[in-house]
Design a protein around this motif. Structure first.
Motif, PDB file in Angstrom:
ATOM      1  N   GLY A   1       0.766  -1.226   0.000  1.00  0.00           N
ATOM      2  CA  GLY A   1       0.000   0.000   0.000  1.00  0.00           C
ATOM      3  C   GLY A   1       0.801   1.282   0.000  1.00  0.00           C
ATOM      4  O   GLY A   1       0.231   2.374   0.099  1.00  0.00           O
ATOM      5  N   ARG A   2       2.122   1.181  -0.122  1.00  0.00           N
ATOM      6  CA  ARG A   2       2.972   2.371  -0.082  1.00  0.00           C
ATOM      7  C   ARG A   2       3.878   2.400  -1.316  1.00  0.00           C
ATOM      8  O   ARG A   2       4.392   1.367  -1.741  1.00  0.00           O
ATOM      9  CB  ARG A   2       3.809   2.397   1.193  1.00  0.00           C
ATOM     10  N   PRO A   3       4.106   3.590  -1.875  1.00  0.00           N
ATOM     11  CA  PRO A   3       4.898   3.697  -3.097  1.00  0.00           C
ATOM     12  C   PRO A   3       6.398   3.748  -2.842  1.00  0.00           C
ATOM     13  O   PRO A   3       6.858   4.245  -1.813  1.00  0.00           O
ATOM     14  CB  PRO A   3       4.415   5.021  -3.702  1.00  0.00           C
ATOM     15  N   ILE A   4       7.140   3.213  -3.795  1.00  0.00           N
ATOM     16  CA  ILE A   4       8.606   3.273  -3.802  1.00  0.00           C
ATOM     17  C   ILE A   4       9.016   4.004  -5.079  1.00  0.00           C
ATOM     18  O   ILE A   4       8.614   3.625  -6.177  1.00  0.00           O
ATOM     19  CB  ILE A   4       9.220   1.868  -3.759  1.00  0.00           C
ATOM     20  N   ALA A   5       9.802   5.050  -4.943  1.00  0.00           N
ATOM     21  CA  ALA A   5      10.108   5.932  -6.072  1.00  0.00           C
ATOM     22  C   ALA A   5      11.364   5.513  -6.813  1.00  0.00           C
ATOM     23  O   ALA A   5      12.289   4.941  -6.231  1.00  0.00           O
ATOM     24  CB  ALA A   5      10.263   7.373  -5.573  1.00  0.00           C
ATOM     25  N   TYR A   6      11.397   5.825  -8.080  1.00  0.00           N
ATOM     26  CA  TYR A   6      12.585   5.625  -8.897  1.00  0.00           C
ATOM     27  C   TYR A   6      12.622   6.692  -9.984  1.00  0.00           C
ATOM     28  O   TYR A   6      11.775   7.574 -10.046  1.00  0.00           O
ATOM     29  CB  TYR A   6      12.629   4.230  -9.512  1.00  0.00           C
ATOM     30  N   ASP A   7      13.612   6.624 -10.839  1.00  0.00           N
ATOM     31  CA  ASP A   7      13.806   7.559 -11.943  1.00  0.00           C
ATOM     32  C   ASP A   7      13.916   9.001 -11.450  1.00  0.00           C
ATOM     33  O   ASP A   7      12.972   9.786 -11.521  1.00  0.00           O
ATOM     34  CB  ASP A   7      12.670   7.443 -12.957  1.00  0.00           C
ATOM     35  N   PHE A   8      15.092   9.363 -10.982  1.00  0.00           N
ATOM     36  CA  PHE A   8      15.360  10.698 -10.458  1.00  0.00           C
ATOM     37  C   PHE A   8      16.062  11.588 -11.483  1.00  0.00           C
ATOM     38  O   PHE A   8      16.718  12.555 -11.112  1.00  0.00           O
ATOM     39  CB  PHE A   8      16.220  10.602  -9.200  1.00  0.00           C
ATOM     40  N   ASP A   9      15.936  11.274 -12.758  1.00  0.00           N
ATOM     41  CA  ASP A   9      16.646  12.026 -13.787  1.00  0.00           C
ATOM     42  C   ASP A   9      16.317  13.515 -13.751  1.00  0.00           C
ATOM     43  O   ASP A   9      17.113  14.342 -14.185  1.00  0.00           O
ATOM     44  CB  ASP A   9      16.326  11.484 -15.175  1.00  0.00           C
ATOM     45  N   GLU A  10      15.141  13.880 -13.281  1.00  0.00           N
ATOM     46  CA  GLU A  10      14.749  15.280 -13.287  1.00  0.00           C
ATOM     47  C   GLU A  10      14.862  15.926 -11.913  1.00  0.00           C
ATOM     48  O   GLU A  10      14.311  17.015 -11.692  1.00  0.00           O
ATOM     49  CB  GLU A  10      13.335  15.421 -13.837  1.00  0.00           C
ATOM     50  N   ALA A  11      15.563  15.289 -11.000  1.00  0.00           N
ATOM     51  CA  ALA A  11      15.769  15.896  -9.685  1.00  0.00           C
ATOM     52  C   ALA A  11      16.425  17.257  -9.845  1.00  0.00           C
ATOM     53  O   ALA A  11      17.319  17.450 -10.680  1.00  0.00           O
ATOM     54  CB  ALA A  11      16.630  14.990  -8.820  1.00  0.00           C
ATOM     55  N   ALA A  12      15.995  18.220  -9.053  1.00  0.00           N
ATOM     56  CA  ALA A  12      16.477  19.588  -9.200  1.00  0.00           C
ATOM     57  C   ALA A  12      16.161  20.356  -7.933  1.00  0.00           C
ATOM     58  O   ALA A  12      15.571  19.831  -6.979  1.00  0.00           O
ATOM     59  CB  ALA A  12      15.810  20.255 -10.405  1.00  0.00           C
ATOM     60  N   LEU A  13      16.554  21.608  -7.921  1.00  0.00           N
ATOM     61  CA  LEU A  13      16.132  22.555  -6.897  1.00  0.00           C
ATOM     62  C   LEU A  13      14.962  23.340  -7.462  1.00  0.00           C
ATOM     63  O   LEU A  13      15.052  23.913  -8.554  1.00  0.00           O
ATOM     64  CB  LEU A  13      17.275  23.498  -6.529  1.00  0.00           C
ATOM     65  N   SER A  14      13.865  23.366  -6.734  1.00  0.00           N
ATOM     66  CA  SER A  14      12.681  24.028  -7.262  1.00  0.00           C
ATOM     67  C   SER A  14      11.687  24.287  -6.133  1.00  0.00           C
ATOM     68  O   SER A  14      11.941  23.979  -4.964  1.00  0.00           O
ATOM     69  CB  SER A  14      12.027  23.164  -8.340  1.00  0.00           C
ATOM     70  N   TRP A  15      10.559  24.829  -6.511  1.00  0.00           N
ATOM     71  CA  TRP A  15       9.470  25.008  -5.564  1.00  0.00           C
ATOM     72  C   TRP A  15       8.772  23.674  -5.359  1.00  0.00           C
ATOM     73  O   TRP A  15       8.517  22.942  -6.313  1.00  0.00           O
ATOM     74  CB  TRP A  15       8.478  26.040  -6.099  1.00  0.00           C
ATOM     75  N   TYR A  16       8.454  23.370  -4.119  1.00  0.00           N
ATOM     76  CA  TYR A  16       7.747  22.125  -3.835  1.00  0.00           C
ATOM     77  C   TYR A  16       6.397  22.099  -4.558  1.00  0.00           C
ATOM     78  O   TYR A  16       5.937  21.039  -4.999  1.00  0.00           O
ATOM     79  CB  TYR A  16       7.553  21.966  -2.332  1.00  0.00           C
ATOM     80  N   ALA A  17       5.765  23.266  -4.698  1.00  0.00           N
ATOM     81  CA  ALA A  17       4.482  23.323  -5.399  1.00  0.00           C
ATOM     82  C   ALA A  17       4.633  22.919  -6.861  1.00  0.00           C
ATOM     83  O   ALA A  17       3.717  22.332  -7.446  1.00  0.00           O
ATOM     84  CB  ALA A  17       3.883  24.720  -5.291  1.00  0.00           C
TER      85      ALA A  17
END
Length: 441
Positions: free
Chosen positions: A323-339
């Motif tokens: 019932g809980r998600p596991i994340a992958y594919d961080f190619d677009e990780a960046a500094l940005s607004w959380y919104a």
């Protein structure tokens, strides 16, 4: 060549298109564009008989293996860095959609030029292996012929079958991206995973490094290998309010856990300054982008609103276990607004302007409730979702335009056709930018 049983099943359920057909969802152009920011994908894989989530790339059958299936669907059935290999799966090449969207922030191109992707494609055999991938996979101890081509977009991805499971080999040409962006993403994923976050972990090469640069027949390649994400995928059509709550909670946990892990990450929306030069003759687009950018610049960057973001936390970039998600594919990780990260994540639940649809309002509210249970997200943040929808459209327009690059003197028919499709999609993104820009202005 007839359709595979999987493809036939999808067609019966309305999830596959002929080349002559338009979007199977019968969406308005604005809706199609929202689901297709970088609509290109070519490689090898299998179709699963179930609805897909969103359109972001074409998945094409390699010429000679049968009629090319181009699907404009809402999602994909493969994880970029997760999942298991079903028996016989790697021996069954069929066309399918896949979610594309790749890093286009400052100094990191959105996706490889089509000509670059075609260069790699020409090295792939009928068995879906490649001497280029063999040279890279050897750094992790895999013998020649093990790696099988899965897809190419922002990076080349090959599956590494391993005792009934699969790891994913990802590499990019040095002419397209330097080694630092690849290393930064790998380090971020490793630190998050080691800290207890629900994130897949990169696999160290035999040298002990998380990323390596390998000299190949096509030049230097910067590479990493990632573990699969355990669990199943969840489609928006079956998304429950409870799952939406956990989805929002997971993104908030990621924002919280990644605080301070920003060494080397670029800022998001780095493509926007280039629109004036890239589209110098398009006054309406340039002016709309300027209005959006002016509003964006005035947004606060306090620690409660700005930090490390995933960049693509949609349902197709996670697997679900217990019932809980596991994340992958961080190619677009960046500094940005959380919104901005929230706006991109919940696009399956919103219209093209970033506002929740009536159909998915309950899931949208549950997502926000889960997020707000971990960290703040006030009405001001909520009000910025349409702004970020317009900004994302502008970024996607730049990505598509840059990916088109200069055509070769002689190109295969599929590439010429794809250029035409991408050009059409770029026009739709342009209209979205202008529409949101007028609303904001």
């Amino acid at each position: 060549m007839g359709e595979t049983p999987d493809a036939l099943a999808l067609r019966r359920r309305g999830h596959i298109l002929d080349a002559e057909q338009s979007c199977h969802l019968r969406r308005a152009p604005q809706e199609c564009a929202r689901f297709c920011p970088v609509p290109f994908f070519i490689g090898h894989g299998s179709i699963v008989d179930r609805p897909y989530r969103r359109v972001q790339k074409y998945r094409s059958l390699i010429p000679g293996e049968g009629a090319r299936l181009r699907s404009l669907t809402r999602g994909r059935n493969d994880q970029d860095v997760g999942g298991r290999v079903a028996e016989g799966e790697l021996d069954r090449p069929v066309g399918k959609s896949a979610c594309g969207r790749r890093l286009g922030v400052r100094g990191w191109p959105a996706m490889m030029p089509l000509t670059e992707i075609d260069r790699l494609k020409q090295t792939v055999s009928e068995a879906w292996d490649s001497p280029v991938a063999d040279q890279v996979a050897a750094r992790w101890g895999y013998p020649a012929g093990t790696a099988r081509w899965w897809r190419s977009s922002a990076s080349h991805v090959f599956v590494l079958p391993d005792s009934g499971r699969r790891r994913y080999l990802r590499f990019v040409p040095g002419s397209y991206r330097g080694p630092k962006p690849v290393a930064v993403v790998a380090e971020l994923m490793a630190r998050l995973s080691d800290g207890g976050s629900a994130v897949v972990r990169p696999v160290a090469a035999e040298s002990g490094a998380l990323t390596v640069t390998v000299a190949t027949g096509l030049g230097a390649m910067h590479a990493m290998v990632v573990e699969p994400a355990p669990g199943e995928e969840v489609d928006v059509t079956g998304l429950t309010e409870s799952q939406a709550w956990h989805w929002g909670q997971a993104l908030a946990h990621l924002h919280r856990d990644a605080a301070g892990l920003d060494t080397g990450l670029p800022e998001s929306f780095g493509e926007l300054p280039g629109i004036g030069e890239l589209f110098a003759d398009d006054t309406a687009l340039v002016e709309a982008t300027a209005r959006l950018t002016d509003v964006m610049r005035d947004l606060p960057r306090g620690r409660d609103r700005w930090g490390v973001v995933h960049g693509d936390f949609e349902l197709d970039n996670m697997a679900w276990e217990d019932g809980r998600p596991i994340a992958y594919d961080f190619d677009e990780a960046a500094l940005s607004w959380y919104a901005a990260d929230v706006a991109f994540a919940v696009r399956d639940l919103t219209d093209h302007t970033g506002r929740p649809t009536t159909e998915h309002r309950a899931q949208f509210d549950a997502f926000l409730a889960g997020y707000r249970g971990v960290r703040p997200f006030d009405d001001e943040d909520l009000g910025h979702l349409p702004l970020f929808a317009g900004l994302h459209a502008a970024v996607s327009l730049v990505r598509i335009t840059r990916a088109l690059d200069a055509p070769a003197r002689v190109e295969p028919d599929w590439l010429t056709e794809l250029r035409d499709d991408l050009t059409d999609l770029a026009r739709t993104h342009r209209q979205l930018v202008i529409e949101v820009g007028q609303e904001v202005g």
